[in-house]
Motif scaffolding. Sequence first.
Motif, short mmCIF file in Angstrom:
data_model
loop_
_atom_site.label_atom_id
_atom_site.label_comp_id
_atom_site.label_asym_id
_atom_site.label_seq_id
_atom_site.Cartn_x
_atom_site.Cartn_y
_atom_site.Cartn_z
N LYS A 83 24.22 -4.70 -19.01
CA LYS A 83 24.38 -5.72 -18.14
C LYS A 83 25.46 -5.43 -17.06
N PHE A 129 23.86 -3.39 -14.45
CA PHE A 129 22.64 -4.23 -13.77
C PHE A 129 23.56 -5.04 -12.62
N LEU A 130 24.69 -5.44 -13.17
CA LEU A 130 25.47 -6.44 -11.94
C LEU A 130 26.10 -5.32 -10.91
N GLN A 131 26.31 -4.38 -11.45
CA GLN A 131 26.87 -3.22 -10.59
C GLN A 131 26.01 -2.75 -9.44
N SER A 132 24.53 -2.80 -9.99
CA SER A 132 23.56 -2.24 -9.14
C SER A 132 23.21 -3.26 -7.95
#
Lengths: 188, 117
Positions: free
Chosen positions: B7, B10-13
């Motif tokens: 999770k 994903f947010l970092q991406s």
Amino acid sequence: MVNIDYINSDDPDLVRLSVKGDHKAFGEIIRRYEYMVARTVKGMLGDTQQAEDVGQEVFIRLYRNLKNFRGDSKLSTYIQRIAVNQSLNEIRKEKRFLSIFSRSDDSDDDREMNVQPLDNEKERDIKDYVNMAISRLEPSFRSVVILRSVQGYSTKETAEILDMPLGTVLSRLSRAKKQLKEILTDLD
Amino acid sequence: MKEEKMKDLFLQSLTDDLNPAQRDALDTKLFPSDGFNPGFRERVMKVVQGGSLLREKSKKHLERSLNSLFVRVSLAGAAAIIVLVLSLLLSQGSLSYDTLLGIDKNVDGMLVSLATD
């Protein structure tokens, strides 16, 4: 008759051949970019028949517009742009349709359009949570998230595909990140 | 990789560039490439080929229709000219310029008398 090695031909050659009416060349373009288009339209619309139809429409539009493709950008960028625009059009169409057949207070917004409900608790995993969270974003935010996180484009490439300023993309990504954090926390 | 880490990744991406290993993890765990249903390419090609075949057919059909229309119009026009010339010849007895233009020899005098009356 000259045998053409379609698999090893580069994109500009395939485009040139397709414009001349070589259907095998266009078939190779579809083979190369089917998965890329599937990721984008399924990300935007969910894994539905509607996404499959939009995927077909993307390639049909590409074929009809190939003669206008000047090669200023990469073919993949051009296809991505069609895929995003077709998906956004489909969302708008569905929104209009829903607004006709539902009361205004029922049509909260279009955040959860085409989202498959997660009936079975056991089947829920991180993939489902993340995809559900993406589907709850506004369509304009969803498109930047799909291109940036799902397709792995840089912010500059994302801006080029969406034909918008880099600053707008960065701002939308930042706001989308904030919203996604909240949605993912709610879903936990 | 644990779900919580996925999770976060994903947010970092969204805002950071991922390294190849992180990208691979994201692609495998969160966004696997499923593609469309089997036979997708064949279905698109059918529409594309059908469409171009249809365009070719309608183009040929239009050309044939225009050719046929041109022949009919030109034949009818030629027949009308022949009938007109023959009728003039029979009614006036000659084919002078005045006859062809429909000008009577007495017209000038008639106009003068009309104007003076």
